[in-house]
Write a protein that holds these residues in place. Structure first.
Motif, PDB file in Angstrom:
ATOM      1  N   GLN A  13       4.131  -7.091   8.831  1.00  0.00           N
ATOM      2  CA  GLN A  13       3.769  -5.762   8.335  1.00  0.00           C
ATOM      3  C   GLN A  13       5.003  -4.863   8.396  1.00  0.00           C
ATOM      4  O   GLN A  13       5.560  -4.654   9.466  1.00  0.00           O
ATOM      5  CB  GLN A  13       2.636  -5.183   9.192  1.00  0.00           C
ATOM      6  CG  GLN A  13       2.157  -3.816   8.763  1.00  0.00           C
ATOM      7  CD  GLN A  13       0.858  -3.424   9.460  1.00  0.00           C
ATOM      8  OE1 GLN A  13      -0.194  -3.410   8.833  1.00  0.00           O
ATOM      9  NE2 GLN A  13       0.908  -3.110  10.742  1.00  0.00           N
ATOM     10  N   TYR A  14       5.388  -4.344   7.236  1.00  0.00           N
ATOM     11  CA  TYR A  14       6.582  -3.499   7.101  1.00  0.00           C
ATOM     12  C   TYR A  14       6.131  -2.053   6.903  1.00  0.00           C
ATOM     13  O   TYR A  14       5.299  -1.762   6.036  1.00  0.00           O
ATOM     14  CB  TYR A  14       7.420  -3.961   5.909  1.00  0.00           C
ATOM     15  CG  TYR A  14       8.615  -3.090   5.603  1.00  0.00           C
ATOM     16  CD1 TYR A  14       9.848  -3.327   6.195  1.00  0.00           C
ATOM     17  CD2 TYR A  14       8.506  -2.019   4.716  1.00  0.00           C
ATOM     18  CE1 TYR A  14      10.950  -2.524   5.912  1.00  0.00           C
ATOM     19  CE2 TYR A  14       9.597  -1.209   4.426  1.00  0.00           C
ATOM     20  CZ  TYR A  14      10.818  -1.471   5.039  1.00  0.00           C
ATOM     21  OH  TYR A  14      11.886  -0.675   4.755  1.00  0.00           O
ATOM     22  N   PHE A  15       6.682  -1.149   7.701  1.00  0.00           N
ATOM     23  CA  PHE A  15       6.320   0.272   7.626  1.00  0.00           C
ATOM     24  C   PHE A  15       7.327   1.010   6.739  1.00  0.00           C
ATOM     25  O   PHE A  15       8.515   1.058   7.034  1.00  0.00           O
ATOM     26  CB  PHE A  15       6.315   0.883   9.025  1.00  0.00           C
ATOM     27  CG  PHE A  15       5.140   0.473   9.875  1.00  0.00           C
ATOM     28  CD1 PHE A  15       4.071   1.332  10.058  1.00  0.00           C
ATOM     29  CD2 PHE A  15       5.106  -0.774  10.476  1.00  0.00           C
ATOM     30  CE1 PHE A  15       2.984   0.960  10.829  1.00  0.00           C
ATOM     31  CE2 PHE A  15       4.023  -1.166  11.254  1.00  0.00           C
ATOM     32  CZ  PHE A  15       2.960  -0.301  11.430  1.00  0.00           C
ATOM     33  N   LYS A  16       6.808   1.595   5.670  1.00  0.00           N
ATOM     34  CA  LYS A  16       7.634   2.327   4.717  1.00  0.00           C
ATOM     35  C   LYS A  16       7.855   3.773   5.177  1.00  0.00           C
ATOM     36  O   LYS A  16       7.138   4.281   6.037  1.00  0.00           O
ATOM     37  CB  LYS A  16       6.945   2.330   3.350  1.00  0.00           C
ATOM     38  CG  LYS A  16       6.732   0.959   2.751  1.00  0.00           C
ATOM     39  CD  LYS A  16       5.643   0.920   1.684  1.00  0.00           C
ATOM     40  CE  LYS A  16       5.922   1.811   0.505  1.00  0.00           C
ATOM     41  NZ  LYS A  16       4.871   1.666  -0.539  1.00  0.00           N
ATOM     42  N   ASP A  17       8.820   4.419   4.563  1.00  0.00           N
ATOM     43  CA  ASP A  17       9.067   5.841   4.819  1.00  0.00           C
ATOM     44  C   ASP A  17       8.271   6.741   3.887  1.00  0.00           C
ATOM     45  O   ASP A  17       8.390   7.964   3.960  1.00  0.00           O
ATOM     46  CB  ASP A  17      10.565   6.159   4.652  1.00  0.00           C
ATOM     47  CG  ASP A  17      11.378   5.780   5.886  1.00  0.00           C
ATOM     48  OD1 ASP A  17      10.779   5.560   6.952  1.00  0.00           O
ATOM     49  OD2 ASP A  17      12.618   5.697   5.766  1.00  0.00           O
ATOM     50  N   ASP A  18       7.466   6.159   3.027  1.00  0.00           N
ATOM     51  CA  ASP A  18       6.705   6.950   2.068  1.00  0.00           C
ATOM     52  C   ASP A  18       5.627   7.762   2.782  1.00  0.00           C
ATOM     53  O   ASP A  18       4.968   7.277   3.702  1.00  0.00           O
ATOM     54  CB  ASP A  18       6.035   6.047   1.030  1.00  0.00           C
ATOM     55  CG  ASP A  18       7.046   5.358   0.125  1.00  0.00           C
ATOM     56  OD1 ASP A  18       8.249   5.593   0.313  1.00  0.00           O
ATOM     57  OD2 ASP A  18       6.632   4.597  -0.758  1.00  0.00           O
ATOM     58  N   ALA A  19       5.445   8.986   2.336  1.00  0.00           N
ATOM     59  CA  ALA A  19       4.355   9.841   2.815  1.00  0.00           C
ATOM     60  C   ALA A  19       3.522  10.255   1.617  1.00  0.00           C
ATOM     61  O   ALA A  19       4.053  10.656   0.580  1.00  0.00           O
ATOM     62  CB  ALA A  19       4.903  11.074   3.522  1.00  0.00           C
ATOM     63  N   GLY A  36       0.822  -1.195   0.000  1.00  0.00           N
ATOM     64  CA  GLY A  36       0.000   0.000   0.000  1.00  0.00           C
ATOM     65  C   GLY A  36       0.857   1.247   0.000  1.00  0.00           C
ATOM     66  O   GLY A  36       2.063   1.200  -0.257  1.00  0.00           O
ATOM     67  N   LYS A  37       0.226   2.377   0.316  1.00  0.00           N
ATOM     68  CA  LYS A  37       0.939   3.655   0.280  1.00  0.00           C
ATOM     69  C   LYS A  37       1.961   3.777   1.405  1.00  0.00           C
ATOM     70  O   LYS A  37       2.978   4.447   1.240  1.00  0.00           O
ATOM     71  CB  LYS A  37      -0.068   4.801   0.350  1.00  0.00           C
ATOM     72  CG  LYS A  37      -0.900   4.939  -0.917  1.00  0.00           C
ATOM     73  CD  LYS A  37      -1.954   6.013  -0.802  1.00  0.00           C
ATOM     74  CE  LYS A  37      -3.117   5.576   0.054  1.00  0.00           C
ATOM     75  NZ  LYS A  37      -4.297   6.443  -0.054  1.00  0.00           N
ATOM     76  N   ALA A  38       1.705   3.128   2.548  1.00  0.00           N
ATOM     77  CA  ALA A  38       2.589   3.311   3.704  1.00  0.00           C
ATOM     78  C   ALA A  38       3.144   2.015   4.271  1.00  0.00           C
ATOM     79  O   ALA A  38       4.046   2.053   5.102  1.00  0.00           O
ATOM     80  CB  ALA A  38       1.850   4.062   4.815  1.00  0.00           C
ATOM     81  N   LYS A  39       2.618   0.859   3.814  1.00  0.00           N
ATOM     82  CA  LYS A  39       3.039  -0.404   4.407  1.00  0.00           C
ATOM     83  C   LYS A  39       3.099  -1.507   3.350  1.00  0.00           C
ATOM     84  O   LYS A  39       2.475  -1.398   2.287  1.00  0.00           O
ATOM     85  CB  LYS A  39       2.073  -0.820   5.529  1.00  0.00           C
ATOM     86  CG  LYS A  39       2.094   0.126   6.727  1.00  0.00           C
ATOM     87  CD  LYS A  39       1.129  -0.293   7.800  1.00  0.00           C
ATOM     88  CE  LYS A  39      -0.297  -0.223   7.369  1.00  0.00           C
ATOM     89  NZ  LYS A  39      -0.739   1.159   7.049  1.00  0.00           N
ATOM     90  N   VAL A  40       3.850  -2.551   3.678  1.00  0.00           N
ATOM     91  CA  VAL A  40       3.925  -3.751   2.846  1.00  0.00           C
ATOM     92  C   VAL A  40       3.590  -4.944   3.739  1.00  0.00           C
ATOM     93  O   VAL A  40       4.049  -5.004   4.888  1.00  0.00           O
ATOM     94  CB  VAL A  40       5.325  -3.944   2.224  1.00  0.00           C
ATOM     95  CG1 VAL A  40       5.318  -5.131   1.267  1.00  0.00           C
ATOM     96  CG2 VAL A  40       5.796  -2.682   1.521  1.00  0.00           C
TER      97      VAL A  40
END
Length: 253
Positions: free
Chosen positions: A26-32, A10-14
């Motif tokens: 659940q992986y938290f991305k740095d994308d905003a 998704g926009k913020a997680k994988v």
């Protein structure tokens, strides 16, 4: 802990397959992202902060008996969660007028509402996650009337918890959104809080100054997003109050 194959991004997680049946990583991305991903940046450190903060809030919900998908944090960016079937709704709880509510109704931002208001939006990025009434939800079989009653009860319990925790550290909980998942235990189905709870999914204002400590900092170009999230983490004791961020926050275009 080894990840399985990637299932969803998704926009913020994988999300990846977990090590055991009915688990995910659940992986938290740095994308905003903002405005339905029309505005995008990558902000160093954001994913790690959201991982730690979501862990804090989910553990708090567990302690007061609110079921959720969180099992444990694995590292700075990953957590082990329970697999569930996501109800295709965003559940929005508003304590004060802000954002889209203020625009729709012409109510000044920061106006306290007479009571918490719960709204539902249909999860579909291509449609802009439109608000939907309960009649639509039941008619299109996204959730039953009993589901909606249970979702409402869960949302208001989360609101009570979050409002109290935030007030204790000088932060006003303006609004937030959660997602709800279905899990089965034999023939019995129950609803649990899923996805994440973090400054990405809440509006948080300093009680004294009105300073925004949430994703509106990014939406409205009000400063450094990582600094805002770090301030929330420090107040909650998730990060030591006297320790500076390990790396200088940078925005990668």
């Amino acid at each position: 802990m080894a990840k399985g194959k990637k299932l969803y991004e998704g926009k913020a997680k994988v999300l990846y397959e977990g090590p055991e049946p009915d688990t995910l990583i659940q992986y938290f991305k740095d994308d905003a992202t903002a405005f339905n991903a029309e505005k995008k940046d990558t902000i160093d450190g954001k994913g790690a902060l959201n991982n730690r903060l979501s862990e804090f809030f989910m553990n708090g919900l567990t302690q007061i008996g609110v079921p959720n998908h969180f099992i444990k944090r694995l590292n700075m960016r990953e957590q082990l969660i329970r697999s569930c079937e996501i109800v295709p709704l965003e559940v929005i709880v508003r304590n004060y007028a802000a954002g889209s509510m203020s625009k729709r109704l012409g109510i000044e931002e920061g106006t306290q509402l007479p009571r918490p208001i719960v709204e539902f939006s249909y999860k579909d990025d291509s449609l802009g996650d439109p608000l939907v009434p309960e009649e639509y939800i039941i008619a299109f079989n996204w959730a039953s009337q009993q589901d909606l009653d249970d979702i409402l009860a869960l949302a208001l319990r989360v609101n009570d918890y979050l409002s109290g925790v935030m007030y204790g550290v000088g932060i006003k909980l303006i609004d937030f959104k959660i997602e709800i998942g279905r899990v089965w235990e034999g023939d019995f189905m129950r609803l649990i809080v899923a996805d994440e709870i973090s400054p990405d999914s809440c509006r948080l204002w300093d009680i004294e100054t009105g300073q925004k400590l949430d994703k509106d900092v990014f939406r409205r170009d009000l400063g450094n997003l990582t600094d805002a999230y770090t301030e929330v983490a420090r107040r909650l004791g998730v990060l030591p109050a006297n320790v500076a961020p390990a790396t200088k926050p940078t925005i990668v275009h």
